[in-house]
Design a protein around this motif. Sequence first.
Motif, short mmCIF file in Angstrom:
data_model
loop_
_atom_site.label_atom_id
_atom_site.label_comp_id
_atom_site.label_asym_id
_atom_site.label_seq_id
_atom_site.Cartn_x
_atom_site.Cartn_y
_atom_site.Cartn_z
N ILE A 1 0.95 -1.27 0.00
CA ILE A 1 0.10 0.04 0.19
C ILE A 1 0.76 1.37 -0.23
N PRO A 2 0.78 2.10 -0.99
CA PRO A 2 1.71 3.38 -0.92
C PRO A 2 1.88 4.13 0.06
N GLY A 3 2.98 4.56 0.63
CA GLY A 3 3.12 5.46 1.55
C GLY A 3 2.71 5.00 3.18
N CYS A 4 2.66 3.42 3.16
CA CYS A 4 2.34 2.98 4.77
C CYS A 4 3.72 2.30 5.00
N ALA A 5 3.99 2.36 6.20
CA ALA A 5 5.15 2.04 7.35
C ALA A 5 5.54 0.39 6.85
N GLU A 6 6.57 -0.15 7.12
CA GLU A 6 6.92 -1.39 7.23
C GLU A 6 6.71 -1.66 8.68
N GLY B 1 16.90 -6.51 11.04
CA GLY B 1 16.20 -7.68 10.46
C GLY B 1 15.52 -7.39 9.12
N ASP B 2 14.94 -8.09 8.55
CA ASP B 2 14.13 -7.67 7.37
C ASP B 2 12.84 -7.07 7.63
N ARG B 3 12.40 -5.99 7.19
CA ARG B 3 11.25 -5.12 7.63
C ARG B 3 10.36 -5.24 6.08
N HIS B 4 9.14 -5.32 6.49
CA HIS B 4 8.38 -5.26 5.26
C HIS B 4 6.87 -4.92 5.50
N GLN B 5 5.81 -4.52 4.79
CA GLN B 5 4.56 -4.33 5.04
C GLN B 5 3.73 -5.47 5.43
N LYS B 6 2.64 -5.30 6.02
CA LYS B 6 1.71 -6.32 6.57
C LYS B 6 1.55 -7.64 5.50
N ILE B 7 1.66 -8.89 6.03
CA ILE B 7 1.35 -9.76 5.20
C ILE B 7 -0.01 -10.52 5.85
N ARG B 8 -0.87 -10.98 4.83
CA ARG B 8 -2.21 -11.22 5.32
C ARG B 8 -2.35 -12.89 5.06
N GLN B 9 -2.91 -13.80 5.89
CA GLN B 9 -3.06 -15.00 5.66
C GLN B 9 -4.46 -15.40 5.14
N PHE B 10 -4.72 -16.14 4.51
CA PHE B 10 -6.29 -16.44 3.73
C PHE B 10 -6.35 -17.94 3.62
N ARG B 11 -7.71 -18.43 3.62
CA ARG B 11 -7.87 -19.70 3.43
C ARG B 11 -9.28 -19.96 2.45
#
Length: 508
Positions: free
Chosen positions: A126-131, A155-165
């Motif tokens: 998402i543009p402009g959002c923090a890691e 360490g590695d930093r990144h934006q939110k990761i979402r899990q789905f099912r």
Amino acid sequence: MEIVKKRSLLSLLMCFFLLFSCCFSQIEQQQSFLWEKLQQQQQHRPARAKTDCQIQSLNAREPTRKFDSEAGTTEFWERDSEEFECAGVAAVRNNIQPQGLLLPHYNNAPQLIYIVQGRGLLGVVIPGCAETFEAPQSERRTRGEQSREAESHGGDRHQKIRQFRQGDVLALPAGFTLWLYNNGQENLVTVALLDIANPINQLDLEFRHFFLAGNPHPKGLSGSRYEEEIKSRSEQHLQSGNFFDGYDPDVIAKVFNVDRELVTRLEGREDQRGQIIRAERFDVFSPEFEREEQEQPYRPGRERPRPNGLEQTICTMRLRENLGSPSRADVYNPRGGRVSTLNSNKLPILNWLQLSAERGVLYQNAVMAPYWNTNAHSIIYIIRGNGRFQVVGDAGNSVFDGEVKEGQIIIVPQNFAIVKKAGDQGLEYIAFKTNDQAMTNPLAGRLSAIRAMPEEVLMNSYQISRQDARRLKYNREEATVFAGRRSTGHSTRAMEYALNAVEAFLKV
């Protein structure tokens, strides 16, 4: 003296009361202003692109274009058909093997993805959002992956990761980079609806995807018409790879402050893996999919708080809602089936995307009351089972009367009336709709248009007796899902009766 003290205390209390009253009044006015502003945006938002809808007949369609990748397949439905042009949409189905990664890319239109089978991880940039997700250095050291760069940056930093099912609906805006990874034990099957006639897409009514990595269309892909398109592009000296392949390598090396060798890897010209690659080493940092972390299901009748701009930001907005669980049903008949709906009341981002969804499960030979969508096109994907659909157009003419089966899509234009009947094995479907507040108007049942009209209107319109008018109105007490019967004769007659009623109603 005491009287003076009491008066002073009373004056002080009155001051505090007035102060807090003013503060609460300002907060309430601000929230009211924001809510009214959202309503105005809803009322004055741009309209969808006008499309040609001269529909004489409809078809239940299967994908017409398919090509293989290293760890899966991608299929497209024909965009040039009358139905897809009328609805202004495109449809894509991905089958991702375990440890398969759909490369980072973005599209020119908002989309809804339904998880037909499996589970996985979704990354949305998402543009402009923090890691906001950060892996500790200790974990890197234990895996032997610590490097000089990692030591200097942590360490590695990144934006939110979402899990789905399975059963989840993923709502994704246009232009947002996304990737999917199958971390399960079975194939991950997804079907996506892209609303290319949405006002957010200002290009044209063509589906376009932009890849940031790999070579999405390498030579040698088989079994599809896509090869011919890529070959045609090559003859015209047009690029068919990712973004980096189109830039000057020296510019990219300078922008990222890296050497030319790394830029060559970014271009991916020699990459023959396709757009779904195998990623055996894929240990990203993400919370577990805990039961207590799942969103609480929306309950009809429970009032949701009005949005005030403080409770949810664009960086933390929910992009997922599950429609597969029976507990999410909005309509339920223990002998007929259930229907679950998803709109912007339940998932606020849909107000932005102007899309919604409906998940239906019909038991053996069950019939869903004839209805039409008052403000949206409906794109129906058959998840499992089979059945018979009948669709009637504006002149009372039947534009579709046939069997539908697993893996097919049928598009029902706005205001066209449809009857659904499940087969002997039942029927499950997901319907994508081109309005975030899609409304249906049933023709039969307790909530129907027929039941809402006076008997005199029905008697004069159809030239029937009062007794027949009452039978039309009150013979069905179910809402929209009618129980099936094992006798094919009875169910066939019910289906024919429903179709006749639709045709008669539209011809009046």
